[in-house]
Design an enzyme around this catalytic site. Sequence first.
Site, short mmCIF file in Angstrom:
data_model
loop_
_atom_site.label_atom_id
_atom_site.label_comp_id
_atom_site.label_asym_id
_atom_site.label_seq_id
_atom_site.Cartn_x
_atom_site.Cartn_y
_atom_site.Cartn_z
NE ARG A 190 30.53 57.50 -7.58
CZ ARG A 190 29.45 56.49 -7.51
NH1 ARG A 190 29.50 55.48 -7.11
NH2 ARG A 190 28.28 57.13 -8.00
CG LEU A 238 33.11 50.87 -4.40
CD1 LEU A 238 33.81 49.53 -3.77
CD2 LEU A 238 34.14 51.51 -5.31
CG ASP A 281 28.98 59.60 -10.45
OD1 ASP A 281 27.86 60.22 -11.42
OD2 ASP A 281 28.54 59.80 -9.33
CG LEU A 323 45.66 50.42 -22.28
CD1 LEU A 323 46.42 50.69 -20.82
CD2 LEU A 323 45.53 51.86 -22.94
CG HIS A 382 26.19 60.77 -20.81
ND1 HIS A 382 26.53 60.44 -19.46
CD2 HIS A 382 24.72 60.61 -20.73
CE1 HIS A 382 25.57 60.11 -18.78
NE2 HIS A 382 24.28 60.30 -19.30
C1 FPP Z 1 27.64 59.00 -14.74
O1 FPP Z 1 27.24 60.23 -14.92
C2 FPP Z 1 27.73 58.29 -16.11
C3 FPP Z 1 27.11 57.30 -16.57
C4 FPP Z 1 26.15 56.54 -16.12
C5 FPP Z 1 27.84 57.09 -17.94
C6 FPP Z 1 29.19 56.97 -18.43
C7 FPP Z 1 29.64 56.91 -19.67
C8 FPP Z 1 30.43 57.58 -20.37
C9 FPP Z 1 31.34 58.64 -19.70
C10 FPP Z 1 30.26 57.71 -21.70
C11 FPP Z 1 31.11 56.39 -22.26
C12 FPP Z 1 29.64 55.56 -22.83
C13 FPP Z 1 29.75 54.70 -23.70
C14 FPP Z 1 28.36 53.76 -23.63
C15 FPP Z 1 31.01 54.51 -24.49
P1 FPP Z 1 25.87 60.60 -14.34
O2 FPP Z 1 24.95 60.68 -15.73
O3 FPP Z 1 25.23 59.65 -13.47
O4 FPP Z 1 25.78 61.92 -13.81
P2 FPP Z 1 24.93 62.73 -12.70
O5 FPP Z 1 25.39 61.71 -11.28
O6 FPP Z 1 25.77 64.08 -12.53
O7 FPP Z 1 23.65 62.95 -13.00
#
Ligand code: FPP
Length: 249
Positions: A194, A201, A26, A137, A43
């Site tokens: 997290r 969760l 997150d 793994l 991302h």
């Molecule tokens: C949460 O951060 C993250 C996600 C919803 C996506 C997690 C994905 C990756 C780390 C990349 C890998 C993905 C793929 C499809 C290979 P957020 O966007 O909710 O952050 P915020 O809460 O700060 O807005």
Amino acid sequence: MSYTYNRLLKKIKQKDVPQHVAIIMDGNGRWAKMHKLSRSIGHKYGVERMKELLRVSKDAGIKYVTVYAFSTENWKRSSQEVGALMKLAVDFINRDIDEIASEGAKITILGDISALPEETREAVEYAVKKTEKNDELYFNVALNYGGRAEIVRAVKKIAEDVKNGVIDIDCVSEQTVSDNLFTAGMPDPDLIIRTAGEFRLSNFLPYQSAYSEIWISDPKLLWPDFAGKYFLKAIYDYQQRDRRFGAVK
Ligand code: FPP
């Protein structure tokens, strides 16, 4: 103690390392905002950390790593952000699958990939096929994953088996449910991490997490900054806990 990577690695290897670690990655959006970048770029940096996580897990001797890459609720985000995440999955596979496969990782997808855009679905199917014989793994990617939907799916599969006489209703047990989840045959996560400080969760592995230890980072520690040493620190903290599974020692 100073928390350098090598020092932590040495420390944690003196005790049992968790078999299965699951991670809610997150904070990509907040990280991007902080750096005046688009959420998609956040991302993108998140993917780099995810790759690092695989290397560190191997160093530490962790057998199962599960990441929450895209939830069933994430479709509510803008089409631009959803599109960027789907494209990132394709780019990640095209660029890194050979290395991941040669490192002996087996990719399993938790979630319903039939709803993904064709290009993403095909890339994912390729990655799963390419790594299916590996066993160094186990890398589980929760993609279009929702924990409640996973339980509903398991209930339907079991009901079908009962209806068809494959199993007797009196034989349906907790194990039967586990065997019908996406994680069938895998140990439950010992530890769920997290980042970015939220204490929830979010529909991630609700059945499997019944006895998982939870480790939440400081709110300022966002996923794109979650370097290997923080991951090792979470494992070190986990090793100091007393897991009793409801019993008294
Ligand atoms: C949460 O951060 C993250 C996600 C919803 C996506 C997690 C994905 C990756 C780390 C990349 C890998 C993905 C793929 C499809 C290979 P957020 O966007 O909710 O952050 P915020 O809460 O700060 O807005």
